[in-house]
Design a protein around this motif. Sequence first.
Motif, PDB file in Angstrom:
ATOM      1  N   THR A   1      31.427  38.928   7.398  1.00  0.00           N
ATOM      2  CA  THR A   1      30.874  39.918   7.854  1.00  0.00           C
ATOM      3  C   THR A   1      31.727  41.102   8.031  1.00  0.00           C
ATOM      4  O   THR A   1      30.800  42.031   8.930  1.00  0.00           O
ATOM      5  N   ARG A   2      32.890  41.390   7.979  1.00  0.00           N
ATOM      6  CA  ARG A   2      34.113  42.288   7.994  1.00  0.00           C
ATOM      7  C   ARG A   2      32.880  43.713   7.258  1.00  0.00           C
ATOM      8  O   ARG A   2      33.251  43.675   5.603  1.00  0.00           O
ATOM      9  N   GLY A   3      33.524  44.470   7.363  1.00  0.00           N
ATOM     10  CA  GLY A   3      32.845  45.731   6.280  1.00  0.00           C
ATOM     11  C   GLY A   3      31.629  45.837   6.623  1.00  0.00           C
ATOM     12  O   GLY A   3      30.703  47.188   5.790  1.00  0.00           O
ATOM     13  N   LEU A   4      30.627  45.171   7.182  1.00  0.00           N
ATOM     14  CA  LEU A   4      29.361  45.635   7.184  1.00  0.00           C
ATOM     15  C   LEU A   4      28.853  45.756   8.209  1.00  0.00           C
ATOM     16  O   LEU A   4      29.149  46.165   9.808  1.00  0.00           O
ATOM     17  N   HIS A   5      27.998  47.408   8.068  1.00  0.00           N
ATOM     18  CA  HIS A   5      27.430  47.235   9.543  1.00  0.00           C
ATOM     19  C   HIS A   5      26.745  47.460   9.989  1.00  0.00           C
ATOM     20  O   HIS A   5      26.707  47.436  10.917  1.00  0.00           O
ATOM     21  N   SER A   6      26.248  45.769   9.457  1.00  0.00           N
ATOM     22  CA  SER A   6      24.921  45.102  10.466  1.00  0.00           C
ATOM     23  C   SER A   6      24.932  43.637   9.211  1.00  0.00           C
ATOM     24  O   SER A   6      24.841  44.162   7.971  1.00  0.00           O
ATOM     25  N   HIS A   7      24.713  42.760  10.421  1.00  0.00           N
ATOM     26  CA  HIS A   7      23.644  42.274   8.926  1.00  0.00           C
ATOM     27  C   HIS A   7      22.593  41.411  10.467  1.00  0.00           C
ATOM     28  O   HIS A   7      22.475  40.929  10.711  1.00  0.00           O
ATOM     29  N   ASP A   8      21.951  40.816   8.867  1.00  0.00           N
ATOM     30  CA  ASP A   8      20.393  39.208  10.031  1.00  0.00           C
ATOM     31  C   ASP A   8      21.385  38.404   9.354  1.00  0.00           C
ATOM     32  O   ASP A   8      21.252  38.060   8.001  1.00  0.00           O
ATOM     33  N   ARG A   9      21.179  37.235  10.805  1.00  0.00           N
ATOM     34  CA  ARG A   9      21.046  36.000  10.737  1.00  0.00           C
ATOM     35  C   ARG A   9      20.286  35.737  10.545  1.00  0.00           C
ATOM     36  O   ARG A   9      19.335  35.196  11.135  1.00  0.00           O
ATOM     37  N   LEU A  10      19.811  34.749   9.161  1.00  0.00           N
ATOM     38  CA  LEU A  10      19.000  34.217   9.224  1.00  0.00           C
ATOM     39  C   LEU A  10      18.731  32.567   9.383  1.00  0.00           C
ATOM     40  O   LEU A  10      19.976  31.603   8.769  1.00  0.00           O
ATOM     41  N   VAL A  11      18.113  32.443   9.883  1.00  0.00           N
ATOM     42  CA  VAL A  11      17.882  31.014  10.635  1.00  0.00           C
ATOM     43  C   VAL A  11      17.352  30.099   9.885  1.00  0.00           C
ATOM     44  O   VAL A  11      15.968  29.942   9.268  1.00  0.00           O
ATOM     45  N   ASN A  12      18.435  29.084   8.960  1.00  0.00           N
ATOM     46  CA  ASN A  12      17.536  28.365   8.192  1.00  0.00           C
ATOM     47  C   ASN A  12      17.210  27.322   8.527  1.00  0.00           C
ATOM     48  O   ASN A  12      16.926  25.651   7.908  1.00  0.00           O
TER      49      ASN A  12
END
Length: 806
Positions: free
Chosen positions: A510-521
């Motif tokens: 996640t380094r450098g990502l402005h945002s991320h979605d944690r997709l619960v699988n």
Amino acid sequence: MSQDQLDTPFPDGDGDELSSSSRPAVPATADDEALRATVRDLPEVRAGLRKRPRVQPSRGVIAGLAIGLLGAVAIAPIEHRALASPDLGAIWAAWSLLLAVGVAIGVMLALAEWLVARLRSRPLLSAAVRAACCLPVLIPVSRHLFDGAFASTLPGAGTAFVWVPLLGWGGLTLAFWPGSKWLQYPRPDTVGRAPPKGAALPLFIRRRRLIAATLGLGAIACEYVNRTFLRSEYPDIHTMLIVGACAAAGLSLWLGFTRPWRYDQVERRAPVAQGRALALAGLISAVMAVVANLVACVQLGLRDPDTRFVVATQGMHTRLLARVVRGLVDGDGDGHSPALGGADCDDTDPDVHPEAREIIGNDVDEDCDGYIAREDLAAALAQADEAAARKQGVWRDEPEVREFLRRTAPMHLVLITVDALRADVLADSPENRAEFPRIFQLFADSTVFTRAFAPSAGTDLSLSGILTGRIDPFTHVDKTLAEALHDAGRVAHGVIPSEVLRYAGKTLLTRGLHSHDRLVNDAGQRDVGSYSTSARTTSLGLAFLDQRQQAAEQGAAAPFFLWLHYFDVHEHDEVDGGDRSLRRVLSDPNPRLGRREKYRAMLRLVDEQIGALVDQLVARQLWDKTVIVLVSDHGEGLGEDPRLPDNHGRVLYNPLIHVPLAIRIPGQPGRVVTDPVTVLDITPTVVDVLGAEPLAALDGRSLLPHLVAGAPDELRPRARPLILNESDQYGVIAWPYKLLVRPGENLTELYDLSGDFGERTNLAESAPRRVGELMQYYHAAPHVDLDRTSRGRRLRERNAAAPGEQ
């Protein structure tokens, strides 16, 4: 005294071989009672009856040794059959190692029974002594029991080396305590006779046979679990199951087939004692023969590479037990041994072993590959790389290249990673084109690399390598791909499954990502993906595009970097057959699929969603402004090859590391490239194409000369070494050759991929110089500490912190 009285048996004063000190109860006759009354009048007999009866140690020793050997003899034919090879060396090793396990079990049981007999112990203390036989197995196993990626996250994993042995010992003590009572003969002051033929067996005999049957089923269950579930994972647990199966089988045979009746008639006591002495002598001789054979096998066994290959790829118990033996006799503590054909060529020097770096020109074979390096090929390769970089710098100044880069610099980027996708499933064929039409439509507009390789067969190392361009992304990384694009003015977002974040490392990904979605699988059960997530992945990606569109309408337009990690193919063996998306794709309300069919069905779900993403990019007028990279982090084993694990990881054969790679540049025609490349090349390539600041210390190379038509051939070196790392195997591809080394098994494989992509003809013995050259390339590359335990992941997370945040 009458003849009938002479024939009347006396009580033995002894109990069951393993667990009792009493005799079977049989209704006494009048003659029996008279004999008892006469005997009890003798002072020495009365004194003896007041004492606690003493168990004869020889019986327990005989039983213990016999149980161990019987168990080994019962299990060894199963392993013999599993080897599925007439190789006599492999068969010798299998029988030798399993018989040695049987002897070890027998000696432990014999010592425990001897101690119980000498101490005249109480039932609970006897049970504790017998249960202590498990500690030599549980103590070493507990140190690595929770090393696996999932197991290391469980509560108590850090203190398992304490509570696992104690819990096992206590549990077995409580199990043996009533078990001893159930197996007891009736009291020793009663007279027992074997029931006549046709009569009902006494209760204690029926209990004994029931326990024997239960133990037999337990041994079968241990063997089934051992050979069926997670065969390539948790070697210590599998080794423990071997011991458990052997002990259970031996106990079952002993209790089920030995005669429980003991009649020491007055005139037969001497013959009985002689029989026990002969039995004990025979068992001790058998033990000594097994030990002598084991010593010979350790010194001479598994010397032939073909034999070791059979054991490594087909043998289950033999492979695991050989690993234990090598560890026990490792003289210099470097993790390798010459025992059983091991690879350590000098077991007195810890600096000489199969994974050591070769020192050029010192006349010492540090890595035990049989080749002493005289020239530094790695230094020559580094010089060639520098010359190639200078040539590429000159080429980049050519007008057509500058125009190409000027046009691509402001473009958006969509990185599509499909977890566990094999390249051969997307080979260009009518069947594949019909089944996966949207992916092949994307390929038609892309540069497709048909010989792309992942650096590992696991998500953690490969995916981290894709995002950093580093062979070893687990050390400190100054800047990731996302950070480089962030610095170039792009807004970065990722959609990443929770399981990937958990085990591949959230910090680095996640380094450098402005945002991320944690997709619960795995909402239903941790690490079990029982439902498909491709549609949700695309939906979250499109939601990010909606945000960017709104920002553009508000005057805050900026190019973006969107990373979508599709996980359904990875979960092909876990997604429920009743999943709605899966049923829709199959047009079958009750699908019954084999593993390969299920794998392809899950890829159809991903194919649909990639098509939906492309359609939305077209609808939003982004298609001609977006670079698309499609790649997989590793392949998958589908049960077609005994060399492969149940899924992925551990080894580096082509089904596990040959992956699809396609790069679409708007305005560039589709083409096929057959030059060998690595997924580590993605980061430097994207940085080049999108005009970001070049990153330092990258192991990957820019594929720009493959993307721009007319690039000189010398800018596309085909024989550059591609470094491979896995937990059980490491390797190098220097086209067309591929070297694979299993240091723990002393197995070296060399294949010519140009004519043997299936890796069937091993050339290592016939080309030792080529092996040595490729080994130099490997040892010159950065070393990767592939520690997938919880401790290793914690260290990895600390190292992954951005500079200034550590």
